[in-house]
Design a protein around this motif. Sequence first.
Motif, PDB file in Angstrom:
ATOM      1  N   GLN A 120      -4.592  -3.969  -8.141  1.00 27.94           N
ATOM      2  CA  GLN A 120      -5.132  -3.110  -7.395  1.00 27.94           C
ATOM      3  C   GLN A 120      -6.570  -3.775  -6.234  1.00 27.94           C
ATOM      4  O   GLN A 120      -7.424  -4.127  -7.566  1.00 27.94           O
ATOM      5  N   SER A 135       0.515  -1.049   0.337  1.00 31.12           N
ATOM      6  CA  SER A 135       0.286  -0.090  -0.040  1.00 31.12           C
ATOM      7  C   SER A 135       0.484   1.272  -0.217  1.00 31.12           C
ATOM      8  O   SER A 135       2.182   1.092   0.241  1.00 31.12           O
ATOM      9  N   THR A 161      -6.733  -2.287   1.574  1.00 33.84           N
ATOM     10  CA  THR A 161      -6.924  -2.097   0.692  1.00 33.84           C
ATOM     11  C   THR A 161      -5.030  -1.624  -0.040  1.00 33.84           C
ATOM     12  O   THR A 161      -3.837  -1.204   0.753  1.00 33.84           O
ATOM     13  N   THR A 176      -9.477  -1.951  -3.763  1.00 34.28           N
ATOM     14  CA  THR A 176      -9.887  -1.466  -3.079  1.00 34.28           C
ATOM     15  C   THR A 176     -10.568  -1.111  -2.464  1.00 34.28           C
ATOM     16  O   THR A 176     -11.977  -1.391  -2.907  1.00 34.28           O
TER      17      THR A 176
END
Length: 112
Positions: free
Chosen positions: A107, A40, A90, A109
């Motif tokens: 990714q 992150s 995340t 999220t």
Amino acid sequence: QVRLVESGGGLVQPGGSLRLSCEASGILVSINTLGWYRQSPGRQREFVARITRGGTTNYEDSVKGRFTISRDNAKNTVYLQMNSLKPEDTAVYYCNTLTGDWGQGTQVTVSS
């Protein structure tokens, strides 16, 4: 040449689920140890989960009971099933091998 391609990331609400995939070429997932790491912003890349050639699995403490690593030898793919996702999950998630091969990342999220 080893190639790892991650997919399956996206935007999910807290409490939701995602399944990440790591498709391997140049290496057989059935006889190698593969792992998932995440990074992150502003933090070092950290270990998430690992599956050994013998099928033993290991998890970072914060994901135990929520994440499950598995593999499909026929598809030469390793998966990371992520349940009960939290905002602190995340990150960009990467697949890797013990010989230092990395994918490009996907990714994840977690946000409402």
